[in-house]
Design a protein around this motif. Sequence first.
Motif, mmCIF file in Angstrom:
data_model
loop_
_atom_site.group_PDB
_atom_site.id
_atom_site.type_symbol
_atom_site.label_atom_id
_atom_site.label_comp_id
_atom_site.label_asym_id
_atom_site.label_seq_id
_atom_site.Cartn_x
_atom_site.Cartn_y
_atom_site.Cartn_z
ATOM 1 N N ILE A 80 0.838 -1.204 0.000
ATOM 2 C CA ILE A 80 0.000 0.000 0.000
ATOM 3 C C ILE A 80 0.874 1.255 0.000
ATOM 4 O O ILE A 80 0.624 2.216 -0.743
ATOM 5 C CB ILE A 80 -0.952 0.000 1.222
ATOM 6 C CG1 ILE A 80 -2.010 -1.092 1.060
ATOM 7 C CG2 ILE A 80 -1.628 1.364 1.384
ATOM 8 C CD1 ILE A 80 -2.729 -1.426 2.339
ATOM 9 N N LEU A 84 1.211 4.351 -2.767
ATOM 10 C CA LEU A 84 0.888 5.744 -2.445
ATOM 11 C C LEU A 84 2.127 6.645 -2.409
ATOM 12 O O LEU A 84 2.022 7.823 -2.060
ATOM 13 C CB LEU A 84 0.158 5.805 -1.094
ATOM 14 C CG LEU A 84 -1.195 5.084 -1.028
ATOM 15 C CD1 LEU A 84 -1.753 5.137 0.387
ATOM 16 C CD2 LEU A 84 -2.194 5.710 -2.005
ATOM 17 N N GLU A 85 3.275 6.094 -2.770
ATOM 18 C CA GLU A 85 4.539 6.852 -2.710
ATOM 19 C C GLU A 85 4.496 8.125 -3.535
ATOM 20 O O GLU A 85 4.914 9.191 -3.086
ATOM 21 C CB GLU A 85 5.707 5.976 -3.178
ATOM 22 C CG GLU A 85 6.411 5.256 -2.060
ATOM 23 C CD GLU A 85 7.563 4.401 -2.562
ATOM 24 O OE1 GLU A 85 7.750 4.315 -3.795
ATOM 25 O OE2 GLU A 85 8.254 3.817 -1.726
ATOM 26 N N SER A 87 1.955 9.905 -4.527
ATOM 27 C CA SER A 87 1.053 10.883 -3.912
ATOM 28 C C SER A 87 1.733 11.582 -2.741
ATOM 29 O O SER A 87 1.633 12.809 -2.586
ATOM 30 C CB SER A 87 -0.224 10.178 -3.449
ATOM 31 O OG SER A 87 -1.078 11.068 -2.789
ATOM 32 N N SER A 118 -5.603 1.469 2.760
ATOM 33 C CA SER A 118 -5.275 2.400 1.679
ATOM 34 C C SER A 118 -6.081 3.686 1.813
ATOM 35 O O SER A 118 -5.547 4.793 1.651
ATOM 36 C CB SER A 118 -5.546 1.733 0.328
ATOM 37 O OG SER A 118 -5.294 2.634 -0.726
ATOM 38 N N ASN A 119 -7.350 3.558 2.123
ATOM 39 C CA ASN A 119 -8.216 4.730 2.260
ATOM 40 C C ASN A 119 -7.754 5.624 3.418
ATOM 41 O O ASN A 119 -7.659 6.850 3.270
ATOM 42 C CB ASN A 119 -9.660 4.284 2.490
ATOM 43 C CG ASN A 119 -10.622 5.449 2.598
ATOM 44 O OD1 ASN A 119 -10.673 6.308 1.723
ATOM 45 N ND2 ASN A 119 -11.366 5.509 3.682
ATOM 46 N N GLN A 122 -4.306 7.180 2.517
ATOM 47 C CA GLN A 122 -4.501 8.164 1.445
ATOM 48 C C GLN A 122 -5.120 9.440 1.995
ATOM 49 O O GLN A 122 -4.709 10.552 1.639
ATOM 50 C CB GLN A 122 -5.399 7.558 0.365
ATOM 51 C CG GLN A 122 -5.293 8.234 -0.984
ATOM 52 C CD GLN A 122 -5.912 7.382 -2.073
ATOM 53 O OE1 GLN A 122 -6.702 6.492 -1.826
ATOM 54 N NE2 GLN A 122 -5.544 7.657 -3.304
ATOM 55 N N ILE A 125 -2.529 11.459 3.913
ATOM 56 C CA ILE A 125 -1.651 12.209 2.994
ATOM 57 C C ILE A 125 -2.393 13.434 2.447
ATOM 58 O O ILE A 125 -1.865 14.547 2.434
ATOM 59 C CB ILE A 125 -1.183 11.307 1.834
ATOM 60 C CG1 ILE A 125 -0.296 10.169 2.346
ATOM 61 C CG2 ILE A 125 -0.437 12.132 0.774
ATOM 62 C CD1 ILE A 125 -0.043 9.067 1.333
ATOM 63 N N LYS A 126 -3.623 13.208 1.990
ATOM 64 C CA LYS A 126 -4.406 14.268 1.358
ATOM 65 C C LYS A 126 -4.617 15.468 2.289
ATOM 66 O O LYS A 126 -4.538 16.617 1.868
ATOM 67 C CB LYS A 126 -5.766 13.709 0.929
ATOM 68 C CG LYS A 126 -6.637 14.709 0.182
ATOM 69 C CD LYS A 126 -8.080 14.258 0.077
ATOM 70 C CE LYS A 126 -8.257 13.004 -0.730
ATOM 71 N NZ LYS A 126 -9.696 12.657 -0.927
#
Length: 220
Positions: A80, A84-85, A87, A118-119, A122, A125-126
């Motif tokens: 995962i 996401l790296e 991003s 993942s959610n 993510q 990060i967002k």
Amino acid sequence: MRITHDIKGHITAIQSCISVLHEKLTGPLNTQQEEFVSRAYKRIQILNKFTSDLLSITNKRLLQKSDKKSFSLSNSLEEIIKMLEDSALGKKVSIIKNIEPSIENIYGEPSSIEEVLSNLIQNAIKYSPAGKIVLINVKDKQENVLIEVIDNGVGIPEYEIPYIFNEFYRASNVKASIKDGTGLGLTISKHIVEDHGGKIWVESIENFGTTFYLQLKKEK
């Protein structure tokens, strides 16, 4: 479910047409054309994700199917984080993972648990400003594992925390600045976790950050 599936078919067709323009396969665009096509392309991607999420949650509720087994949590997290790296690099956000050595496998449906993780990562990060750290801790709690996904981002207003897992709900302090988001990711995550006999909850302070907690069983 049938209606959403039909809508998704139309959206996918529109996305394919816009992709041809976006990738300039029909020839160059002037500056104004490129701006409008780019905006339309971004919106159709968001809409496609929205219908995919809606189909996912409906499908899980209707079918109640799962293929649970013992699998490596460490390997799943590694994959995962790799995914996401880009991003994270784009926002200059670092991801740090700490897993207690006594933890090996957990029991569940790998793809579903990976969807939840993942959610959460993510989102961390967002909603993190540039230069911040997303911390993932995995702790051994005898029969369970406790996963913490910690960020130092925008946080959630205290009065909104009870609603954060509701369908279509997005915190008021992010809707204005971050347009993309369906408000279904956390709802799907909660459904998956509860289907596994686990728990998911959140603690947050607005403007200081958020921690999502995920408790899952180690064995059947």
